[in-house]
Design an enzyme around this catalytic site. Structure first.
Site, PDB file in Angstrom:
ATOM      1  CG  HIS A 167      -1.850   1.100   1.359  1.00 21.26           C
ATOM      2  ND1 HIS A 167      -3.172   1.004   1.030  1.00 21.26           N
ATOM      3  CD2 HIS A 167      -1.665   2.388   1.789  1.00 21.26           C
ATOM      4  CE1 HIS A 167      -3.775   2.167   1.234  1.00 21.26           C
ATOM      5  NE2 HIS A 167      -2.888   3.028   1.712  1.00 21.26           N
ATOM      6  CD  GLU A 168       1.435   3.562   3.688  1.00 17.27           C
ATOM      7  OE1 GLU A 168       1.593   4.605   3.011  1.00 17.27           O
ATOM      8  OE2 GLU A 168       0.435   3.372   4.407  1.00 17.27           O
ATOM      9  CG  HIS A 172       0.301   6.141  -0.661  1.00 16.82           C
ATOM     10  ND1 HIS A 172      -0.769   6.703  -1.311  1.00 16.82           N
ATOM     11  CD2 HIS A 172      -0.208   5.567   0.475  1.00 16.82           C
ATOM     12  CE1 HIS A 172      -1.877   6.482  -0.617  1.00 16.82           C
ATOM     13  NE2 HIS A 172      -1.565   5.791   0.465  1.00 16.82           N
TER      14      HIS A 172
END
Length: 590
Positions: free
Chosen positions: A384-385, A388
């Site tokens: 997820h990160e 980003h």
């Protein structure tokens, strides 16, 4: 703290003294050069060249301040109890507020220029990189105040950070939890980092004690925490009132050209399909063979025959391998970042900020904060990160500073896109039926947490703002009752809403943001649609989307790559996927 497990901030400043030198340099500039911005006051409308010079100066200062702030906030989050970087963090924020005050006249000044003249200016190459910035500015013209009023708002902004900063200091530094016992009487250390690990245990007694202990610890301060939440909401009401918006919700969404209908339709779509979530709660009840489902029965795996721990290195290998559909360049950049180039501060330690995020600034590499404990959820958090971070890296490389920063509505698409790829990779590589079911169960819980639960949060956030806008006092009793009612509605007749769950909202940091959480739900809906589009058409359009940053409003950016969030197809498809996965679990375990 082992150096090899932390991020490398030396690319910013090798020492705190060098940061201080830069801070003092900018502080001195603030006393002279920032005032020189006023040289352009009354002149910005003279020519495209004069307007370009004003904007160049304005954004050059912003870049310098952002670098100063980013280093301080990352160092601060390494240990939120450390006064050295707490001081640096607060000074960097103060300097940013000072700049906002000094430059508060800039937008009103530009808006005094005749729109026809601006349109002529935009035909000149001198202003080509500011085209979308100026469009956004004139789109919100009716909500921009006179220069003297904007200066007052800039002064107020500093004090408006108090509720969120106070909550962070309390939650991450001051609040301590007692140890919790399992069914055998063995004690376990409870922190905000170990909470997620303990809540996935097969030991129901341990889960119950963990849940109750953590929430009671927050509940002991319910009056303080509810006052902080109320303070944050009053900030939003002040903003909507002074800028002439119809509601706090509109004030949050309209600057990004997101219709209020998108927010409300999302809630309506979930409300219309709550029976599917109720079905999942009933499935848990039947598989776990319990009479009623309590909050601590929603987090453990239904597939208790299988469990696995991952090293950080294994997590990196999984995340990198899962994104092969995006091409070798993307894959190599990501691999180098999370392994060799030290983007990540990996493990939990005392004083470190809880949770996970991706951060950085325009002229830095991206940075990821994690509290890694080796669970499958930690692998997915890394994915997820990393989504980003790659979004930021590609945007910063492709766009000028003014267009590089993308709104959260876009950000949560890139992150959940990578999560979905990781799920699919793990399912494909599963070595047994049990492992496959374990991952599918994790995916179901991921959708429940990222979509359904976040929409419930969004409905709660909207409700308490509407109550406050009607001057109804947000007492602890009222807030707990509103939150309790939502949990009853969302999770259905087989779910028990106990007194600890009714205070869960008090520990959620996102309620100190500004209508943030709904974007997790829109993000996962758009991401799942985009995964299918990339599988069918290849990654080129999606990679352009990641590189587009904030060069357009989020809705049209998504439309260009094939997803229209003003329509319901993406949300409907996600709900269908959730239902399909539940049916697969049901067929295998009942």
């Amino acid at each position: 703290m082992k150096n090899e497990s932390t991020w490398d901030l030396n690319v910013f400043y090798e020492t705190k003294d060098i940061w201080e030198d830069d801070y003092n340099k900018i502080l001195n500039i603030s006393k002279t050069d920032w005032e020189k911005l006023k040289f352009y006051k009354g002149k910005a409308g003279n020519s495209a060249v004069d307007l370009r010079k004003l904007l160049d100066s304005y954004f050059d200062y912003s870049i310098d301040l952002e670098r100063l702030y980013t280093f301080a906030h990352l160092r601060h989050d390494e240990d939120v109890s450390d006064d050295l970087f707490k001081d640096a963090f607060k000074r960097s924020i103060a300097l940013m507020h000072q700049f906002n005050k000094v430059s508060s006249w800039v937008e009103p000044e530009i808006l005094q220029i005749d729109k026809a003249k601006i349109d002529e200016y935009l035909k000149c190459k001198e202003l080509s990189q500011y085209k979308f910035f100026l469009k956004k500015l004139f789109d919100k013209k009716e909500h921009v105040l006179s220069s003297d009023k904007e200066e007052i708002v800039a002064l107020v902004n500093k004090s408006q950070m108090t509720p969120s900063s106070a909550f962070s200091a309390f939650s991450d530094a001051d609040l301590q939890f007692s140890n919790v016992s399992d069914a055998g009487g063995c004690e376990h250390i409870l922190t905000k980092g170990t909470y997620q690990v303990l809540m996935k245990s097969d030991d129901r007694v341990l889960r119950k004690n963990t849940f109750k202990t953590l929430h009671r610890s927050f509940g002991n301060f319910e009056n303080t925490l509810c006052e902080l939440i109320n303070g944050q909401i009053q900030n939003h009401i002040f903003n909507k009132t002074i800028r002439g918006y119809n509601s706090s919700l509109e004030a949050s969404l309209k600057p990004h050209n997101i219709p209020v209908k998108v927010y409300r339709s999302l809630i309506e779509a979930v409300r219309d399909n709550l029976s599917i979530l109720h079905k999942y709660v009933e499935l848990r009840k039947n598989i776990l063979k319990i009479d009623q489902v309590y909050p601590w029965d929603m987090t453990n795996s239904l597939v208790n025959e299988y469990d696995k721990k991952f090293t950080y290195e294994e997590a990196c290998e999984i995340v990198v391998s899962s994104v092969d559909i995006l091409g070798k360049d993307y894959q190599k950049t990501l691999k180098d970042g999370i392994t060799r180039d030290k983007w990540v501060d990996i493990y939990e330690r005392k004083g470190k900020r809880s949770g996970a995020y991706s951060s950085g600034c325009y002229d830095s590499m991206p940075y990821i904060l994690m509290n890694f404990h080796g669970t499958l959820n930690d692998v997915l958090t890394l994915a997820h990160e990393a989504g980003h971070s790659m979004n930021s890296l590609m945007s910063n490389k492709a766009q000028p500073y003014v267009d590089a920063q993308y709104p959260i509505f876009i950000a949560e698409v890139a992150s959940t896109f990578n999560e979905q790829l990781t799920y699919e990779y793990l399912i494909k590589k599963a070595s047994s039926h049990e492992e496959k079911m374990f991952i599918i169960n994790q995916q179901v819980d991921g959708i429940r947490a990222t979509f359904f639960r976040q929409v419930m949060f969004a409905e709660f956030e909207l409700k308490i703002h509407e109550l406050a806008e009607q001057d109804i006092p947000l007492t602890p009793t009222l807030l707990k009752e509103e939150y309790r009612k939502l949990n009853v509605d969302y999770f259905g007749p087989n779910f028990v809403v106990d007194e600890e769950l009714a205070i869960e909202f008090m520990r959620v940091p996102h309620f100190f943001y500004n209508f943030y959480v709904y974007q997790y739900a829109t993000g996962i809906a758009a991401a799942l649609s985009l995964v299918e589009i990339v599988k069918k058409n290849g990654p080129d359009k999606y990679l352009k989307f990641l590189s587009a940053g904030g060069s357009d409003y989020p809705i049209p950016l998504l439309q260009k790559v094939g997803v229209d969030m003003c329509k319901g197809e993406a949300v409907d498809a996600l709900i269908f996927t959730f239902s399909k996965l539940i049916n697969e679990l049901t067929e295998n375990y009942l």
